[in-house]
Motif scaffolding. Structure first.
Motif, PDB file in Angstrom:
ATOM      1  N   SER A  43      32.468  36.722  31.809  1.00  0.00           N
ATOM      2  CA  SER A  43      33.035  37.052  33.114  1.00  0.00           C
ATOM      3  C   SER A  43      34.405  37.704  32.981  1.00  0.00           C
ATOM      4  CB  SER A  43      33.150  35.792  33.980  1.00  0.00           C
ATOM      5  OG  SER A  43      31.894  35.199  34.188  1.00  0.00           O
ATOM      6  N   GLU A  44      35.134  37.344  31.922  1.00  0.00           N
ATOM      7  CA  GLU A  44      36.453  37.921  31.711  1.00  0.00           C
ATOM      8  C   GLU A  44      36.360  39.438  31.510  1.00  0.00           C
ATOM      9  OE1 GLU A  44      34.884  36.645  27.665  1.00  0.00           O
ATOM     10  OE2 GLU A  44      34.767  35.984  29.752  1.00  0.00           O
ATOM     11  N   LYS A  45      35.287  39.877  30.867  1.00  0.00           N
ATOM     12  CA  LYS A  45      35.080  41.318  30.663  1.00  0.00           C
ATOM     13  C   LYS A  45      34.628  41.991  31.964  1.00  0.00           C
ATOM     14  CE  LYS A  45      33.840  40.624  25.805  1.00  0.00           C
ATOM     15  NZ  LYS A  45      32.769  40.737  24.778  1.00  0.00           N
ATOM     16  N   LYS A  46      33.813  41.293  32.724  1.00  0.00           N
ATOM     17  CA  LYS A  46      33.375  41.838  34.009  1.00  0.00           C
ATOM     18  C   LYS A  46      34.558  42.033  34.955  1.00  0.00           C
ATOM     19  CE  LYS A  46      28.680  39.897  33.849  1.00  0.00           C
ATOM     20  NZ  LYS A  46      27.722  38.970  34.495  1.00  0.00           N
ATOM     21  N   CYS A  47      35.526  41.131  34.889  1.00  0.00           N
ATOM     22  CA  CYS A  47      36.736  41.287  35.717  1.00  0.00           C
ATOM     23  C   CYS A  47      37.393  42.633  35.442  1.00  0.00           C
ATOM     24  CB  CYS A  47      37.722  40.155  35.417  1.00  0.00           C
ATOM     25  SG  CYS A  47      37.255  38.532  36.045  1.00  0.00           S
ATOM     26  N   ASP A  48      37.555  42.956  34.163  1.00  0.00           N
ATOM     27  CA  ASP A  48      38.196  44.219  33.789  1.00  0.00           C
ATOM     28  C   ASP A  48      37.372  45.420  34.236  1.00  0.00           C
ATOM     29  OD1 ASP A  48      40.349  42.915  32.605  1.00  0.00           O
ATOM     30  OD2 ASP A  48      39.335  42.738  30.670  1.00  0.00           O
ATOM     31  N   LEU A  49      36.054  45.301  34.155  1.00  0.00           N
ATOM     32  CA  LEU A  49      35.187  46.405  34.592  1.00  0.00           C
ATOM     33  C   LEU A  49      35.342  46.664  36.088  1.00  0.00           C
ATOM     34  CD1 LEU A  49      31.907  45.680  32.572  1.00  0.00           C
ATOM     35  CD2 LEU A  49      33.494  47.600  32.256  1.00  0.00           C
ATOM     36  N   TYR A  50      35.412  45.613  36.881  1.00  0.00           N
ATOM     37  CA  TYR A  50      35.605  45.781  38.327  1.00  0.00           C
ATOM     38  C   TYR A  50      36.946  46.447  38.620  1.00  0.00           C
ATOM     39  CZ  TYR A  50      31.494  43.352  40.130  1.00  0.00           C
ATOM     40  OH  TYR A  50      30.200  43.017  40.469  1.00  0.00           O
ATOM     41  N   ALA A  51      37.982  46.065  37.859  1.00  0.00           N
ATOM     42  CA  ALA A  51      39.300  46.663  38.064  1.00  0.00           C
ATOM     43  C   ALA A  51      39.291  48.150  37.728  1.00  0.00           C
ATOM     44  CB  ALA A  51      40.336  45.933  37.223  1.00  0.00           C
ATOM     45  N   GLU A  52      38.498  48.529  36.738  1.00  0.00           N
ATOM     46  CA  GLU A  52      38.388  49.937  36.356  1.00  0.00           C
ATOM     47  C   GLU A  52      37.649  50.753  37.422  1.00  0.00           C
ATOM     48  OE1 GLU A  52      36.500  50.078  32.574  1.00  0.00           O
ATOM     49  OE2 GLU A  52      38.103  48.997  31.528  1.00  0.00           O
TER      50      GLU A  52
END
Length: 335
Positions: A43-52
């Motif tokens: 989920s930590e990686k998904k957070c960054d993807l949403y921010a991008e």
């Protein structure tokens, strides 16, 4: 602008449903603050993807420190006039913000509170339960206290996730979640906030979906240090709120206090403790002054199951062995 604070800790496959339900709101002037509380499930990686992908999304990565700390950091970072909290495995209806902001403006209130639907997942099946108040209305803080039992048992008070707060009030009174608490930290925060309100908008419409699955039993078995002290602090907060706003505590209010302390027994047995530890815990509970005062103020306890009536009687009489046997017989198959 509305600041949406989402503490993220291993929400699994439901995380995307949660974030999409926020980003697809009919009210679009939002910022989404994803506070990654040390997730290890991707989920930590998904957070960054949403921010991008969406400039409205910001991410804060932390070591695991608990939901209260994550929310407090989100509050510090929030720039919106309004503020909401959403748990990362739940979701909201697409018109939630549009409708609640309209009500806040029309009522000139400081808080909007709406209904929750519990979606329970088990063996591939879903059962739902609406937790809603009987009608749309506007309450003062005193009227919240006057209707405390009904609002409490319909989850209009216990969750911070079914509310739209005004950031100015949180900032003015420096309100924050108590990071020492392991249970009912939401309730304490909400009562602190309501105590500063003149008007609270109550909506009967369901806008929040709380997901509950089979892992709820595992969660109930987590070790919770100093739980009895935790519950004592929560009960003191309730008593203080009720005394301030209506000057007294009713029999129905005392029923809530008794129910809260009974949670300690659930945890005591769910954690597979030894008989000696459980007996010691029961004796400690029997010494709780707020519990004994509540029991004395509710002499009949006519509602509830036979088990509940026997349990209340044994706690009132400080019949430690009886309380132990009641729980051992009822829950031994599970624990």
């Amino acid at each position: 602008m509305v600041s949406v604070i989402v503490p993220v800790y291993n929400p699994g496959e439901w995380f995307e449903d949660c974030i999409n339900s926020i980003l697809q709101q009919t009210y679009q002037y939002i910022e989404v603050i994803l506070v990654d509380d040390g997730s290890t499930d991707g989920s930590e990686k998904k957070c960054d993807l949403y921010a991008e992908r969406d400039e409205r999304v910001r991410v804060i990565h932390l070591k695991n420190g608990g939901v209260s700390r994550a929310r407090n950091i989100g509050i510090q970072e929030a720039k919106g006039e309004f503020l909401i909290f959403i748990d990362s495995d739940d979701w909201i209806e697409e018109n939630m913000l549009t409708d609640t902001l309209r009500r806040l403006e029309a009522d000139e209130s400081e808080l909007a509170v709406y209904a929750m639907q519990i979606d329970k997942y088990k063996n591939g099946n879903i059962t739902t339960k609406d937790m809603r108040y009987k009608k749309d209305t506007v309450f003062s803080a005193k009227e919240i206290a006057d209707n405390f039992e009904e609002l409490y048992y319909n989850d209009y008070l216990s969750s911070s996730c079914t509310k739209v707060f005004r950031k100015s009030i949180i900032d003015m009174y420096q309100l924050k979640f108590d990071e020492r608490l392991v249970m009912y930290e939401d309730l304490c925060f909400v009562l602190e906030y309501i105590s500063k309100c003149n008007k609270v908008s109550i909506l009967k419409e369901v806008y929040y979906h709380y997901r509950m699955d089979d892992t709820i039993l595992a969660v109930s078995k987590r070790k919770t240090d100093n739980l009895l002290k935790n519950l004592e602090n929560v009960v003191n907060k309730i008593i203080s709120f009720l005394a301030e706003k209506k000057g007294s505590i009713s029999e129905k209010d005392n029923n809530i206090i008794v129910d809260l302390f009974i949670i300690y027994l659930h945890k005591l047995f769910a954690q597979r403790n030894s008989m000696l530890i459980r007996m010691k815990g029961i004796r400690q509970l029997e010494k709780e002054q707020n519990l004994q005062q509540a029991l004395k103020a509710c002499p009949k306890f006519t509602e509830g199951s036979k088990f509940y009536k026997l349990l209340v009687w044994s706690l009132k009489k400080k019949a430690t062995v009886v309380t132990f046997l009641l729980y051992w017989k009822r829950y031994r198959a599970f624990y």
